[in-house]
Write an enzyme that holds these catalytic residues in place. Sequence first.
Site, PDB file in Angstrom:
ATOM      1  N   ASP A 336      44.547  81.574  47.492  1.00 62.21           N
ATOM      2  CA  ASP A 336      45.059  80.310  46.976  1.00 62.21           C
ATOM      3  C   ASP A 336      46.563  80.303  47.254  1.00 62.21           C
ATOM      4  O   ASP A 336      47.177  81.365  47.400  1.00 62.21           O
ATOM      5  CB  ASP A 336      44.784  80.225  45.478  1.00 62.21           C
ATOM      6  CG  ASP A 336      45.492  79.055  44.819  1.00 62.21           C
ATOM      7  OD1 ASP A 336      45.330  77.925  45.295  1.00 62.21           O
ATOM      8  OD2 ASP A 336      46.229  79.292  43.845  1.00 62.21           O
ATOM      9  N   ASP A 545      44.580  82.367  41.064  1.00 59.61           N
ATOM     10  CA  ASP A 545      45.182  82.590  39.748  1.00 59.61           C
ATOM     11  C   ASP A 545      44.882  81.500  38.740  1.00 59.61           C
ATOM     12  O   ASP A 545      45.068  81.701  37.547  1.00 59.61           O
ATOM     13  CB  ASP A 545      46.705  82.695  39.886  1.00 59.61           C
ATOM     14  CG  ASP A 545      47.350  81.332  40.107  1.00 59.61           C
ATOM     15  OD1 ASP A 545      46.896  80.619  41.024  1.00 59.61           O
ATOM     16  OD2 ASP A 545      48.277  80.988  39.361  1.00 59.61           O
ATOM     17  N   ASP A 549      40.758  77.707  40.494  1.00 56.45           N
ATOM     18  CA  ASP A 549      40.240  78.748  41.389  1.00 56.45           C
ATOM     19  C   ASP A 549      38.967  79.398  40.855  1.00 56.45           C
ATOM     20  O   ASP A 549      38.335  80.178  41.568  1.00 56.45           O
ATOM     21  CB  ASP A 549      41.301  79.839  41.591  1.00 56.45           C
ATOM     22  CG  ASP A 549      42.551  79.323  42.267  1.00 56.45           C
ATOM     23  OD1 ASP A 549      42.415  78.444  43.136  1.00 56.45           O
ATOM     24  OD2 ASP A 549      43.654  79.787  41.927  1.00 56.45           O
TER      25      ASP A 549
END
Length: 658
Positions: A336, A545, A549
């Site tokens: 990410d 995080d 996600d």
Amino acid sequence: MLTLPVFVLAMGSHMGLHNWIHNTLGDSLNGLIQFVLTSLVLIFPGRRFFAIGIPALMRRAPEMNSLVALGSLAAWGYSTLVVFAGGLLPENSRHLYFEAAAVIVTLILLGRFLEARAKGRTGAAVQHLMGLQVKTARRLNADGSTDDINVDQLRSGDTLIIRPGERIPADGEVSDGESSVDESMLTGEPVPVTKTAGMEVTGGTVNGQGALTVKVTHTGKETRLAQIINMVEQAQAAKLPIQSAVDKVTAVFVPAVMAAAALTFIIWLISGPQPALSFALINAVAVLIIACPCAMGLATPTSIMVGTGRGAELGILFHKGQALQTLNNSKVIAFDKTGTLTLGKPVVTDIVTEVGTDTTADAGNGHSADDILRWAAAAERQSEHPLAAAIVQAAEDKNLPPGSVADVQIKAGIGLQAKVDGHDIAIGGDALLQSLNIDVSAMQKTSEALAAEGKTRLFVVLDNQPAAIIAVADPVRDSARQAIHTLQQQGIKTAMITGDNQRTADAIAQQLGIDDVVAGVLPDGKVDALQTLRERYGEVAFVGDGLNDAPALADADVGIAVGSGTDVAMEAADVVLMNADLNSVPRAQALSHAVLRNIHQNLFWAFGYNVLLIPLAAGVLYPFFGLLLSPMIAAGAMAMSSVFVLGNALRLKRLHFD
């Protein structure tokens, strides 16, 4: 508790206690005590081996539990015969092997307990997600009154009033009002999105300073948050236990051992010395005992526990032991962007005036860049926008004194205007310049260069004249470049999946040297992107995080959560990095490789050791040298095999990574 006394009584002769045991208890009482305690071990904690292993034998599909059951039952049965009918056996063969049966069960159960400890929780992530669902909503009635109702009573078409700071109860469309909505739970991006009439809002997101009137479009299980919860549940349920090498080899090993024991018994019964039955029984039992998979049962869980313990010392937590094997097999690791590769907090990176970036030089209108920053920060203190906070923080870092502010006008999605220290100041993007008819063509080249670097540009207009561009960006973590480089050296492909725009994503990817980029995706889009990467490269790991996600972390073959992230991300992940140092990702991969190599060594020893000694236990040396491997020696050899496996696993504690 039951096995320890048996072990002490059985091994007393090796511990200097033989005479004391003989004189105090006597051989008969000693044997009876061992019989009772070992029987309790087999009947209660050990019954699971018989409950599973014996039916498997009946189905002609023996497995590990079958071998444990046979080995422990053989040792117990032979020893019971010695205690209650020892006269049927030669005097020199009247040995007790109760400790072998008890220790077999105890150590196998210990190994399974340690393995269970390595497995993580699967329901906590869903519980956290459910905690984001709003319980009540403020519904606007046809007569203009409002009711506070349970969200379960909401129906598509209902009109809701969303006050500033409230979490939006359901998916809908803005029918009136204007506000900035924090959608970081969906996109991971820290910058709120301006919502006006006709735009969609998502349940679970947080409204900003403005009031909104929202027409409900989706409720219950149809909301995006409910779909995220469903994706996490499905992905976690779809993760089947990895079939280890032990199970594969055992499918062949167990029947082979049983056949070897049966063949040993038959050969000795037909051609062995007298009493043939005793020799046949002793050698068959020795084969079963030495082949009992104590070391095999410990080979995997001990390596996992030592490896995960070493990982914890390095700030790498494995929620699920199986993640060690899967991570080792991963061909691509996807990251990410916001909060993972970047800090997740916008900061001022550049202040470019008409005459350059020197903070002491006179800018347009005869003012320094520090003056412009000071006045901009004074005006932005009236806003709660993350970009405003970045400008205020930049001024505080330089210890610039605040100016006198008046007539602040915040225009959602455009910028703000104010009067600071007697100057008219306006701060915002392209839309603000258009509304003020300001020409910034002289700074266009600089603006485009900053945009190409993935930075957000805020124009500062002072007394109706362009004065500067303040560039704000989410800075890349210091460890990101090295982590990506190390992974690529390890032969791992890297990718970035983000909800941010393509231009910013490409700029970050180019800066870090990332192989693949997927931008502008929501949580379900991240899952689709992972599937594409999986089809292209093979098994995929995902590092993230945020709440957005969680589905990707659960769907990936291995989900890795950065420790600075949300609780949901960490619960949905298989691996959690306790710090924000991305170098822990290649360390985790290297640790995974080391643990798998250690497990393979253990399995090679456990199986190889038994395969080599089974012929000795069967008595192949007796015709040539008169040597037999008694069950006592077989039990000792089995114990040494376990000691070797444990010792080899403990070597993982000394692992170091540069």
